[in-house]
Design a protein around this motif. Structure first.
Motif, PDB file in Angstrom:
ATOM      1  N   LYS A 121       0.832  -1.203   0.000  1.00 46.21           N
ATOM      2  CA  LYS A 121       0.000   0.000   0.000  1.00 46.21           C
ATOM      3  C   LYS A 121       0.866   1.252   0.000  1.00 46.21           C
ATOM      4  O   LYS A 121       1.826   1.361   0.757  1.00 46.21           O
ATOM      5  CB  LYS A 121      -0.944   0.016   1.207  1.00 46.21           C
ATOM      6  CG  LYS A 121      -1.918   1.198   1.171  1.00 46.21           C
ATOM      7  CD  LYS A 121      -2.992   1.080   2.220  1.00 46.21           C
ATOM      8  CE  LYS A 121      -3.907   2.295   2.221  1.00 46.21           C
ATOM      9  NZ  LYS A 121      -4.564   2.538   0.926  1.00 46.21           N
ATOM     10  N   LYS A 142     -15.666  17.352  -7.590  1.00 49.70           N
ATOM     11  CA  LYS A 142     -15.556  16.155  -6.748  1.00 49.70           C
ATOM     12  C   LYS A 142     -14.275  15.441  -7.151  1.00 49.70           C
ATOM     13  O   LYS A 142     -13.989  15.255  -8.335  1.00 49.70           O
ATOM     14  CB  LYS A 142     -16.782  15.252  -6.885  1.00 49.70           C
ATOM     15  CG  LYS A 142     -17.198  14.952  -8.314  1.00 49.70           C
ATOM     16  CD  LYS A 142     -18.524  14.211  -8.340  1.00 49.70           C
ATOM     17  CE  LYS A 142     -19.010  14.016  -9.790  1.00 49.70           C
ATOM     18  NZ  LYS A 142     -20.326  13.358  -9.849  1.00 49.70           N
ATOM     19  N   ASN A 179     -11.114   9.406  -5.923  1.00 44.03           N
ATOM     20  CA  ASN A 179     -10.296   8.703  -4.938  1.00 44.03           C
ATOM     21  C   ASN A 179     -10.234   7.237  -5.342  1.00 44.03           C
ATOM     22  O   ASN A 179     -11.231   6.518  -5.267  1.00 44.03           O
ATOM     23  CB  ASN A 179     -10.928   8.856  -3.546  1.00 44.03           C
ATOM     24  CG  ASN A 179     -10.103   8.228  -2.442  1.00 44.03           C
ATOM     25  OD1 ASN A 179      -9.464   7.198  -2.636  1.00 44.03           O
ATOM     26  ND2 ASN A 179     -10.119   8.841  -1.269  1.00 44.03           N
ATOM     27  N   ASP A 209      -8.940   4.747  -3.915  1.00 44.13           N
ATOM     28  CA  ASP A 209      -9.163   3.798  -2.830  1.00 44.13           C
ATOM     29  C   ASP A 209     -10.655   3.531  -2.626  1.00 44.13           C
ATOM     30  O   ASP A 209     -11.042   2.476  -2.137  1.00 44.13           O
ATOM     31  CB  ASP A 209      -8.557   4.314  -1.528  1.00 44.13           C
ATOM     32  CG  ASP A 209      -7.038   4.274  -1.543  1.00 44.13           C
ATOM     33  OD1 ASP A 209      -6.483   3.364  -2.178  1.00 44.13           O
ATOM     34  OD2 ASP A 209      -6.420   5.160  -0.924  1.00 44.13           O
ATOM     35  N   LYS A 210     -11.480   4.513  -3.003  1.00 44.70           N
ATOM     36  CA  LYS A 210     -12.921   4.384  -2.817  1.00 44.70           C
ATOM     37  C   LYS A 210     -13.647   4.046  -4.120  1.00 44.70           C
ATOM     38  O   LYS A 210     -14.643   3.324  -4.112  1.00 44.70           O
ATOM     39  CB  LYS A 210     -13.489   5.682  -2.234  1.00 44.70           C
ATOM     40  CG  LYS A 210     -12.959   6.014  -0.847  1.00 44.70           C
ATOM     41  CD  LYS A 210     -13.522   7.332  -0.338  1.00 44.70           C
ATOM     42  CE  LYS A 210     -13.013   7.664   1.056  1.00 44.70           C
ATOM     43  NZ  LYS A 210     -13.531   8.970   1.542  1.00 44.70           N
ATOM     44  N   THR A 211     -13.161   4.599  -5.220  1.00 50.52           N
ATOM     45  CA  THR A 211     -13.759   4.345  -6.541  1.00 50.52           C
ATOM     46  C   THR A 211     -12.687   3.737  -7.421  1.00 50.52           C
ATOM     47  O   THR A 211     -11.816   4.432  -7.933  1.00 50.52           O
ATOM     48  CB  THR A 211     -14.282   5.657  -7.169  1.00 50.52           C
ATOM     49  OG1 THR A 211     -15.216   6.259  -6.282  1.00 50.52           O
ATOM     50  CG2 THR A 211     -14.949   5.390  -8.508  1.00 50.52           C
ATOM     51  N   GLN A 212     -12.735   2.424  -7.585  1.00 52.75           N
ATOM     52  CA  GLN A 212     -11.640   1.739  -8.267  1.00 52.75           C
ATOM     53  C   GLN A 212     -11.827   1.641  -9.769  1.00 52.75           C
ATOM     54  O   GLN A 212     -10.951   1.147 -10.475  1.00 52.75           O
ATOM     55  CB  GLN A 212     -11.429   0.362  -7.639  1.00 52.75           C
ATOM     56  CG  GLN A 212     -11.036   0.461  -6.167  1.00 52.75           C
ATOM     57  CD  GLN A 212     -10.465  -0.817  -5.604  1.00 52.75           C
ATOM     58  OE1 GLN A 212     -10.579  -1.884  -6.197  1.00 52.75           O
ATOM     59  NE2 GLN A 212      -9.826  -0.718  -4.445  1.00 52.75           N
ATOM     60  N   TYR A 272     -13.473   4.340 -12.831  1.00 55.99           N
ATOM     61  CA  TYR A 272     -14.185   5.568 -13.185  1.00 55.99           C
ATOM     62  C   TYR A 272     -14.138   5.746 -14.701  1.00 55.99           C
ATOM     63  O   TYR A 272     -13.143   5.413 -15.349  1.00 55.99           O
ATOM     64  CB  TYR A 272     -13.546   6.789 -12.507  1.00 55.99           C
ATOM     65  CG  TYR A 272     -14.103   8.088 -13.031  1.00 55.99           C
ATOM     66  CD1 TYR A 272     -15.328   8.576 -12.580  1.00 55.99           C
ATOM     67  CD2 TYR A 272     -13.431   8.802 -14.029  1.00 55.99           C
ATOM     68  CE1 TYR A 272     -15.857   9.751 -13.098  1.00 55.99           C
ATOM     69  CE2 TYR A 272     -13.950   9.978 -14.534  1.00 55.99           C
ATOM     70  CZ  TYR A 272     -15.163  10.445 -14.072  1.00 55.99           C
ATOM     71  OH  TYR A 272     -15.697  11.599 -14.596  1.00 55.99           O
ATOM     72  N   THR A 296     -15.796  15.781 -11.982  1.00 52.90           N
ATOM     73  CA  THR A 296     -14.777  14.952 -11.339  1.00 52.90           C
ATOM     74  C   THR A 296     -13.395  15.431 -11.755  1.00 52.90           C
ATOM     75  O   THR A 296     -13.158  15.751 -12.925  1.00 52.90           O
ATOM     76  CB  THR A 296     -14.951  13.476 -11.727  1.00 52.90           C
ATOM     77  OG1 THR A 296     -16.203  13.004 -11.232  1.00 52.90           O
ATOM     78  CG2 THR A 296     -13.838  12.611 -11.149  1.00 52.90           C
ATOM     79  N   TRP A 355      -1.686  10.060  -6.888  1.00 54.91           N
ATOM     80  CA  TRP A 355      -1.862   8.613  -6.958  1.00 54.91           C
ATOM     81  C   TRP A 355      -0.659   7.908  -7.581  1.00 54.91           C
ATOM     82  O   TRP A 355      -0.767   6.787  -8.067  1.00 54.91           O
ATOM     83  CB  TRP A 355      -3.161   8.284  -7.716  1.00 54.91           C
ATOM     84  CG  TRP A 355      -4.321   8.914  -7.013  1.00 54.91           C
ATOM     85  CD1 TRP A 355      -4.923  10.098  -7.309  1.00 54.91           C
ATOM     86  CD2 TRP A 355      -4.971   8.431  -5.835  1.00 54.91           C
ATOM     87  NE1 TRP A 355      -5.920  10.386  -6.406  1.00 54.91           N
ATOM     88  CE2 TRP A 355      -5.972   9.372  -5.482  1.00 54.91           C
ATOM     89  CE3 TRP A 355      -4.820   7.293  -5.037  1.00 54.91           C
ATOM     90  CZ2 TRP A 355      -6.804   9.204  -4.387  1.00 54.91           C
ATOM     91  CZ3 TRP A 355      -5.645   7.129  -3.946  1.00 54.91           C
ATOM     92  CH2 TRP A 355      -6.627   8.078  -3.632  1.00 54.91           C
ATOM     93  N   TYR A 361       0.290   3.849  -7.858  1.00 54.51           N
ATOM     94  CA  TYR A 361      -0.874   3.011  -8.140  1.00 54.51           C
ATOM     95  C   TYR A 361      -0.812   2.525  -9.578  1.00 54.51           C
ATOM     96  O   TYR A 361      -0.638   3.332 -10.499  1.00 54.51           O
ATOM     97  CB  TYR A 361      -2.173   3.801  -7.948  1.00 54.51           C
ATOM     98  CG  TYR A 361      -2.607   3.977  -6.521  1.00 54.51           C
ATOM     99  CD1 TYR A 361      -3.837   3.501  -6.067  1.00 54.51           C
ATOM    100  CD2 TYR A 361      -1.814   4.648  -5.589  1.00 54.51           C
ATOM    101  CE1 TYR A 361      -4.243   3.668  -4.750  1.00 54.51           C
ATOM    102  CE2 TYR A 361      -2.198   4.820  -4.274  1.00 54.51           C
ATOM    103  CZ  TYR A 361      -3.425   4.328  -3.858  1.00 54.51           C
ATOM    104  OH  TYR A 361      -3.827   4.500  -2.559  1.00 54.51           O
TER     105      TYR A 361
END
Length: 263
Positions: free
Chosen positions: A56, A219, A222, A224-227, A229, A247, A254, A257
């Motif tokens: 991580k 907005k 993220n 980690d929350k929205t893998q 998009y 967005t 990031w 990643y």
């Protein structure tokens, strides 16, 4: 088409408007050519920029262990006034620190949302300003090492901000200012050690970004929350991708990643 690779900050070409390139495992995507097209971004795994392991990401593209041992993440990076290589004093790796700190640095004013003072290596101009989303910038002093730049920045922060309001920058809620006049107001506050390096007669640099439409409300994506998009790319400013639905995606946030980008 699908492209996969570990995220690193986009490279840039200083033309009008700025050209952006995203390295996807050896495939360089010209992001300007993707404006007004639908693209997808999907999280695959982590890949620390130092050890390369699927651990991580903690900060700046590094896992926790690497972040606290890499010379690239020493405290002097964010706080240049803590630089000690000019004294031959090591923080984590003296050879690296000498190479990074003992070279020309610039203290500058940049206008991204409001006027702010900052420090960068001379070799990073105008890249640093582009990455901050500054539409105008000007040098104040050019000094021979990072320490002198750091103490100058600290002195000037009492009279001008040192942070960017990224939301204002991305909604283009900004003002054009005469940065030469703003710079001149600060000369009196430059520390004595840096006064011989003051730049008095330069002009501000103007930067244009490839943005078709600025969002009214923002907005932040993220991973980690929205893998996964998907959206229509409407522009790029700083290191942010700006999408039609408001967005925004800060590529630099990031780093480390591994993602799959669909075009």
């Amino acid at each position: 088409m699908k492209y996969s690779g570990v995220l690193k900050k986009m490279t840039t070409e200083f033309i009008s408007p700025v050209n952006y390139y995203l390295d996807m495992g050896g495939d360089f995507l010209n992001m300007n050519q993707l404006i007004n097209k639908t693209i997808s971004i999907g999280f695959v795994k982590y890949q620390c920029l130092a050890c390369g392991e699927d651990k991580k990401i903690f900060r700046q593209g590094f896992c926790y262990d690497c972040f606290y041992k890499m010379p690239q993440t020493g405290d002097w990076i964010m706080r240049p006034e803590l630089s000690t290589a000019h004294l031959d004093i090591e923080d984590r790796d003296l050879e690296f620190e000498k190479q990074a700190q003992l070279q020309p640095h610039v203290v500058y004013l940049a206008n991204s949302s409001d006027v702010k003072v900052g420090v960068t290596r001379k070799a990073q101009i105008p890249t640093r300003w582009i990455d901050q989303g500054a539409h105008e910038a000007i040098e104040i002093v050019e000094v021979p090492n990072r320490y002198l730049a750091g103490i100058t920045e600290v002195a000037l922060k009492d009279h001008v901000g040192d942070k960017t309001n990224w939301r204002r920058m991305l909604t283009n809620n900004v003002k054009d200012l005469n940065l030469a006049e703003e710079r001149d107001k600060l000369f009196a506050f430059v520390p004595e050690e840096a006064k011989p390096y003051v730049i008095e007669n330069n002009k501000e640099t103007e930067i244009s970004f490839p943005v078709e439409k600025y969002p009214q409300k923002i907005k932040s994506l993220n991973l980690d929350k929205t893998q996964l998009y998907q959206g229509v790319l409407k522009g790029i400013k700083g290191q942010y991708l700006i999408f039609e639905d408001g967005t925004v995606f800060n590529v630099r946030n990031w780093e480390g990643y591994v993602v799959e980008v669909g075009v």
